[in-house]
Design a protein around this motif. Structure first.
Motif, PDB file in Angstrom:
ATOM      1  N   GLY A 139      25.417 -35.287 -77.273  1.00 52.02           N
ATOM      2  CA  GLY A 139      25.432 -34.068 -76.463  1.00 52.02           C
ATOM      3  C   GLY A 139      25.833 -32.803 -77.189  1.00 52.02           C
ATOM      4  N   ILE A 140      25.930 -32.851 -78.507  1.00 48.35           N
ATOM      5  CA  ILE A 140      26.202 -31.635 -79.275  1.00 48.35           C
ATOM      6  C   ILE A 140      24.856 -30.949 -79.491  1.00 48.35           C
ATOM      7  CG2 ILE A 140      27.064 -30.679 -81.446  1.00 48.35           C
ATOM      8  CD1 ILE A 140      28.861 -33.242 -81.621  1.00 48.35           C
ATOM      9  N   ILE A 141      24.720 -29.729 -78.987  1.00 47.94           N
ATOM     10  CA  ILE A 141      23.420 -29.062 -79.048  1.00 47.94           C
ATOM     11  C   ILE A 141      23.345 -28.016 -80.158  1.00 47.94           C
ATOM     12  CG2 ILE A 141      22.717 -29.538 -76.690  1.00 47.94           C
ATOM     13  CD1 ILE A 141      23.801 -26.846 -75.843  1.00 47.94           C
ATOM     14  N   ASP A 142      24.498 -27.585 -80.667  1.00 51.12           N
ATOM     15  CA  ASP A 142      24.505 -26.652 -81.779  1.00 51.12           C
ATOM     16  C   ASP A 142      25.872 -26.718 -82.443  1.00 51.12           C
ATOM     17  OD1 ASP A 142      23.493 -24.769 -83.547  1.00 51.12           O
ATOM     18  OD2 ASP A 142      23.930 -23.059 -82.259  1.00 51.12           O
ATOM     19  N   MET A 143      25.893 -26.482 -83.746  1.00 52.43           N
ATOM     20  CA  MET A 143      27.150 -26.496 -84.482  1.00 52.43           C
ATOM     21  C   MET A 143      27.030 -25.562 -85.674  1.00 52.43           C
ATOM     22  SD  MET A 143      29.048 -29.626 -86.481  1.00 52.43           S
ATOM     23  CE  MET A 143      29.406 -30.557 -84.999  1.00 52.43           C
ATOM     24  N   GLU A 144      28.098 -24.829 -85.922  1.00 52.50           N
ATOM     25  CA  GLU A 144      28.195 -23.987 -87.104  1.00 52.50           C
ATOM     26  C   GLU A 144      29.550 -24.235 -87.731  1.00 52.50           C
ATOM     27  OE1 GLU A 144      27.632 -19.917 -85.954  1.00 52.50           O
ATOM     28  OE2 GLU A 144      25.568 -20.251 -85.322  1.00 52.50           O
ATOM     29  N   ILE A 145      29.609 -24.202 -89.064  1.00 53.89           N
ATOM     30  CA  ILE A 145      30.873 -24.335 -89.784  1.00 53.89           C
ATOM     31  C   ILE A 145      31.014 -23.125 -90.694  1.00 53.89           C
ATOM     32  CG2 ILE A 145      32.254 -25.708 -91.391  1.00 53.89           C
ATOM     33  CD1 ILE A 145      30.728 -28.189 -90.444  1.00 53.89           C
ATOM     34  N   TYR A 146      32.184 -22.493 -90.641  1.00 53.23           N
ATOM     35  CA  TYR A 146      32.500 -21.343 -91.467  1.00 53.23           C
ATOM     36  C   TYR A 146      33.649 -21.705 -92.401  1.00 53.23           C
ATOM     37  CZ  TYR A 146      29.679 -18.736 -88.130  1.00 53.23           C
ATOM     38  OH  TYR A 146      28.646 -18.285 -87.355  1.00 53.23           O
ATOM     39  N   LEU A 147      33.732 -21.007 -93.522  1.00 49.25           N
ATOM     40  CA  LEU A 147      34.749 -21.283 -94.525  1.00 49.25           C
ATOM     41  C   LEU A 147      35.412 -19.992 -94.980  1.00 49.25           C
ATOM     42  CD1 LEU A 147      36.037 -23.216 -96.726  1.00 49.25           C
ATOM     43  CD2 LEU A 147      34.055 -22.628 -98.139  1.00 49.25           C
ATOM     44  N   VAL A 148      36.741 -20.023 -95.051  1.00 49.43           N
ATOM     45  CA  VAL A 148      37.507 -18.955 -95.699  1.00 49.43           C
ATOM     46  C   VAL A 148      38.602 -19.650 -96.503  1.00 49.43           C
ATOM     47  CG1 VAL A 148      39.015 -18.553 -93.684  1.00 49.43           C
ATOM     48  CG2 VAL A 148      38.756 -16.769 -95.425  1.00 49.43           C
ATOM     49  N   GLY A 149      38.595 -19.418 -97.811  1.00 48.06           N
ATOM     50  CA  GLY A 149      39.543 -20.105 -98.685  1.00 48.06           C
ATOM     51  C   GLY A 149      39.318 -21.609 -98.612  1.00 48.06           C
ATOM     52  N   THR A 150      40.323 -22.316 -98.148  1.00 45.29           N
ATOM     53  CA  THR A 150      40.199 -23.774 -97.961  1.00 45.29           C
ATOM     54  C   THR A 150      40.086 -24.154 -96.492  1.00 45.29           C
ATOM     55  OG1 THR A 150      42.603 -24.054 -97.903  1.00 45.29           O
ATOM     56  CG2 THR A 150      41.506 -24.278-100.067  1.00 45.29           C
ATOM     57  N   GLN A 151      40.055 -23.164 -95.622  1.00 44.83           N
ATOM     58  CA  GLN A 151      40.046 -23.421 -94.178  1.00 44.83           C
ATOM     59  C   GLN A 151      38.633 -23.422 -93.618  1.00 44.83           C
ATOM     60  OE1 GLN A 151      42.990 -24.036 -92.336  1.00 44.83           O
ATOM     61  NE2 GLN A 151      41.449 -24.759 -90.912  1.00 44.83           N
ATOM     62  N   LEU A 152      38.276 -24.535 -92.956  1.00 43.38           N
ATOM     63  CA  LEU A 152      36.999 -24.625 -92.254  1.00 43.38           C
ATOM     64  C   LEU A 152      37.214 -24.326 -90.781  1.00 43.38           C
ATOM     65  CD1 LEU A 152      35.605 -27.957 -93.748  1.00 43.38           C
ATOM     66  CD2 LEU A 152      34.853 -25.637 -94.295  1.00 43.38           C
ATOM     67  N   PHE A 153      36.236 -23.677 -90.175  1.00 43.63           N
ATOM     68  CA  PHE A 153      36.247 -23.361 -88.748  1.00 43.63           C
ATOM     69  C   PHE A 153      34.906 -23.785 -88.183  1.00 43.63           C
ATOM     70  CE2 PHE A 153      35.214 -20.164 -85.424  1.00 43.63           C
ATOM     71  CZ  PHE A 153      36.170 -20.541 -84.489  1.00 43.63           C
ATOM     72  N   MET A 154      34.908 -24.667 -87.211  1.00 48.25           N
ATOM     73  CA  MET A 154      33.686 -25.182 -86.600  1.00 48.25           C
ATOM     74  C   MET A 154      33.533 -24.643 -85.176  1.00 48.25           C
ATOM     75  SD  MET A 154      32.845 -29.087 -85.362  1.00 48.25           S
ATOM     76  CE  MET A 154      32.934 -29.837 -86.969  1.00 48.25           C
ATOM     77  N   ILE A 155      32.325 -24.217 -84.855  1.00 46.97           N
ATOM     78  CA  ILE A 155      31.957 -23.862 -83.486  1.00 46.97           C
ATOM     79  C   ILE A 155      30.960 -24.911 -83.040  1.00 46.97           C
ATOM     80  CG2 ILE A 155      30.903 -22.156 -81.963  1.00 46.97           C
ATOM     81  CD1 ILE A 155      31.670 -20.041 -84.109  1.00 46.97           C
ATOM     82  N   MET A 156      31.271 -25.633 -81.980  1.00 52.79           N
ATOM     83  CA  MET A 156      30.447 -26.731 -81.504  1.00 52.79           C
ATOM     84  C   MET A 156      30.074 -26.474 -80.045  1.00 52.79           C
ATOM     85  SD  MET A 156      31.481 -30.782 -81.628  1.00 52.79           S
ATOM     86  CE  MET A 156      32.576 -30.822 -80.211  1.00 52.79           C
ATOM     87  N   ASP A 157      28.799 -26.280 -79.791  1.00 53.39           N
ATOM     88  CA  ASP A 157      28.299 -26.089 -78.433  1.00 53.39           C
ATOM     89  C   ASP A 157      27.704 -27.402 -77.953  1.00 53.39           C
ATOM     90  OD1 ASP A 157      29.058 -23.403 -78.392  1.00 53.39           O
ATOM     91  OD2 ASP A 157      27.157 -22.767 -79.257  1.00 53.39           O
ATOM     92  N   THR A 158      28.017 -27.733 -76.693  1.00 52.36           N
ATOM     93  CA  THR A 158      27.626 -29.028 -76.143  1.00 52.36           C
ATOM     94  C   THR A 158      26.979 -28.866 -74.772  1.00 52.36           C
ATOM     95  OG1 THR A 158      29.693 -29.420 -74.936  1.00 52.36           O
ATOM     96  CG2 THR A 158      29.656 -30.044 -77.277  1.00 52.36           C
TER      97      THR A 158
ATOM     98  N   ARG B 264      19.948 -21.711 -73.010  1.00 51.94           N
ATOM     99  CA  ARG B 264      20.833 -22.589 -72.253  1.00 51.94           C
ATOM    100  C   ARG B 264      21.898 -21.732 -71.585  1.00 51.94           C
ATOM    101  NH1 ARG B 264      20.328 -28.087 -73.299  1.00 51.94           N
ATOM    102  NH2 ARG B 264      19.087 -28.548 -75.122  1.00 51.94           N
ATOM    103  N   LYS B 265      21.904 -21.748 -70.272  1.00 52.87           N
ATOM    104  CA  LYS B 265      22.869 -20.933 -69.552  1.00 52.87           C
ATOM    105  C   LYS B 265      24.216 -21.623 -69.410  1.00 52.87           C
ATOM    106  CE  LYS B 265      19.379 -18.469 -66.934  1.00 52.87           C
ATOM    107  NZ  LYS B 265      19.439 -17.103 -67.295  1.00 52.87           N
ATOM    108  N   GLU B 266      24.210 -22.964 -69.323  1.00 58.21           N
ATOM    109  CA  GLU B 266      25.453 -23.685 -69.140  1.00 58.21           C
ATOM    110  C   GLU B 266      25.688 -24.625 -70.317  1.00 58.21           C
ATOM    111  OE1 GLU B 266      26.110 -25.447 -65.319  1.00 58.21           O
ATOM    112  OE2 GLU B 266      24.831 -23.977 -64.335  1.00 58.21           O
ATOM    113  N   TYR B 267      26.813 -24.458 -70.951  1.00 59.32           N
ATOM    114  CA  TYR B 267      27.205 -25.321 -72.045  1.00 59.32           C
ATOM    115  C   TYR B 267      28.710 -25.197 -72.217  1.00 59.32           C
ATOM    116  CZ  TYR B 267      27.351 -21.068 -74.872  1.00 59.32           C
ATOM    117  OH  TYR B 267      27.640 -19.818 -75.364  1.00 59.32           O
TER     118      TYR B 267
END
Length: 119
Positions: free
Chosen positions: A47-66, A4-7
């Protein structure tokens, strides 16, 4: 994403309760094949085409590609109406610093990008 070139990409943050047993359980409910199929399908439908969730300590970080024409506010409002979405949010709220009634959009805070390497 290579095909996917455009997201659009969104990054979000959320804090879990500071309880090792709850954090372990949260990781398990997000393990391979553990998320409810209706939740995954609802994300794809808006329209969410990919998602990743990362964790450090109690903090979540989500990367959401659409998809490229994704309207964040409209899509999050639509996602909240999808089958079992409110049930899922209530279920995972026991792990999160949020209320049982909060939607995904109310829990996950959008982050501002302040640096990017490359084009």
């Amino acid at each position: 994403m290579e095909n996917r070139k455009e997201y659009k990409r969104y990054c979000k943050a959320l804090t879990l309760k500071d309880d090792p047993a709850l954090i372990k359980a949260y990781k398990e409910v997000h393990g391979p094949g553990a998320a409810w199929p209706e939740i995954t399908q609802g994300m794809l439908d808006v329209g969410i085409i990919d998602m990743e969730i990362y964790l450090v300590g109690t903090q979540l970080f989500m990367i959401m590609d659409t998809v490229a024409d994704f309207d964040h506010d409209k899509a999050m409002a639509e996602l909240a109406t999808k089958p079992r979405q409110s049930e899922w949010e209530a279920y995972v709220s026991k792990f999160q610093n949020s209320s049982d009634e909060a939607t995904a959009d109310e829990k996950w805070r959008l982050m501002d990008r302040i640096y990017k390497l490359g084009l």
